[in-house]
Scaffold this active site. Structure first.
Site, PDB file in Angstrom:
ATOM      1  N   GLY A  89       0.833  -1.190   0.000  1.00 29.55           N
ATOM      2  CA  GLY A  89       0.000   0.000   0.000  1.00 29.55           C
ATOM      3  C   GLY A  89       0.867   1.238   0.000  1.00 29.55           C
ATOM      4  O   GLY A  89       2.030   1.206  -0.402  1.00 29.55           O
ATOM      5  N   ARG A  90       0.315   2.356   0.476  1.00 25.14           N
ATOM      6  CA  ARG A  90       1.081   3.597   0.516  1.00 25.14           C
ATOM      7  C   ARG A  90       1.887   3.752   1.798  1.00 25.14           C
ATOM      8  O   ARG A  90       2.803   4.568   1.865  1.00 25.14           O
ATOM      9  CB  ARG A  90       0.161   4.795   0.313  1.00 25.14           C
ATOM     10  N   GLU A  93       5.976   3.852   1.957  1.00 25.91           N
ATOM     11  CA  GLU A  93       6.765   4.989   1.459  1.00 25.91           C
ATOM     12  C   GLU A  93       7.107   5.976   2.563  1.00 25.91           C
ATOM     13  O   GLU A  93       8.128   6.655   2.492  1.00 25.91           O
ATOM     14  CB  GLU A  93       6.070   5.683   0.293  1.00 25.91           C
ATOM     15  N   CYS A 119       4.005  -6.518  -2.334  1.00 23.26           N
ATOM     16  CA  CYS A 119       3.670  -5.326  -3.105  1.00 23.26           C
ATOM     17  C   CYS A 119       4.692  -4.208  -2.894  1.00 23.26           C
ATOM     18  O   CYS A 119       5.828  -4.314  -3.319  1.00 23.26           O
ATOM     19  CB  CYS A 119       2.250  -4.882  -2.767  1.00 23.26           C
ATOM     20  N   HIS A 120       4.317  -3.118  -2.216  1.00 24.14           N
ATOM     21  CA  HIS A 120       5.237  -2.020  -1.934  1.00 24.14           C
ATOM     22  C   HIS A 120       5.992  -2.220  -0.626  1.00 24.14           C
ATOM     23  O   HIS A 120       6.845  -1.401  -0.277  1.00 24.14           O
ATOM     24  CB  HIS A 120       4.479  -0.685  -1.884  1.00 24.14           C
ATOM     25  N   TYR A 139       5.673  -5.219  -6.263  1.00 24.02           N
ATOM     26  CA  TYR A 139       4.864  -4.595  -7.292  1.00 24.02           C
ATOM     27  C   TYR A 139       5.825  -4.081  -8.373  1.00 24.02           C
ATOM     28  O   TYR A 139       6.896  -3.553  -8.042  1.00 24.02           O
ATOM     29  CB  TYR A 139       4.029  -3.456  -6.693  1.00 24.02           C
TER      30      TYR A 139
END
Length: 195
Positions: A89-90, A93, A119-120, A139
């Protein structure tokens, strides 16, 4: 089966499926799972986002559920845990900007404890500096980060349902890979499920 203690790193706008499903799957097999977030205490929640693959150039994003943080990030002793899960997800980051969180990740890597990242999530592994010489996936948009960090990219993205293992690390590209990701993570933990 011996109960294992699993640490999960979460933050606002973690991908909904990538936090909910592994959390529930690991509880289902009898493990203890502590979900922690810098700046949040047990009983507070993080917002989640649902990422879907609908034919656009990248994933779409929709509001997800609230996910309950059930342990205190500030009190975490990584030595007390058998494995680490890093959803995507976000959240990764900005979670990767937290020095203590990166130290926790480095503990698991140095100790050779099982780490699952989807993923991330591998963005956190990149920031922790633990991927040099490893082969992994994520990802597709995270590929340049992995390669700059000294990892070898493994393309499992044709179906998004595969996972890749390198020593203590299992990675996968997105939530459709959960059955494979969690199966391989459980193998690394030494968990056996009897039919």
């Amino acid at each position: 089966m011996s109960v294992k203690k699993i640490l999960m790193l979460v933050g606002d706008f973690v991908e909904d499926y990538e936090v909910m499903v592994p959390f529930q799957m690991l509880l289902m097999v009898g493990h203890e799972v502590h979900a922690v977030c810098p700046g949040k205490k047990p009983g507070q929640t993080v917002a989640t986002a649902i990422h879907d693959f609908e034919g656009h150039q990248t994933y779409s994003e929709k509001p997800g559920h609230n996910f309950l943080v059930n342990a205190d990030f500030d009190a975490v002793d990584p030595a007390a845990y058998d494995g680490l899960v890093i959803p995507g997800g976000r959240a990764p980051e900005y979670l990767r900007l937290n020095d203590r969180l990166l130290d926790i990740v480095r503990h698991f890597a140095k100790a050779g404890k099982p780490i699952a990242a989807v993923c991330h999530g591998p963005q956190i592994l990149v920031a922790a500096g633990v991927l040099k010489g490893k082969s992994c996936t994520a990802y597709p948009a995270v590929r340049p980060d992995l390669e700059v960090a000294g990892a070898t990219w493994v393309n499992t993205n044709e179906t998004f349902s595969n996972a890749h293992v390198d020593d203590n690390l299992v990675t996968s590209p997105a939530w459709p890979s959960h059955p494979e990701l969690i199966r391989k993570f459980l193998e690394l933990l030494g968990t056996t499920i009897k039919p």
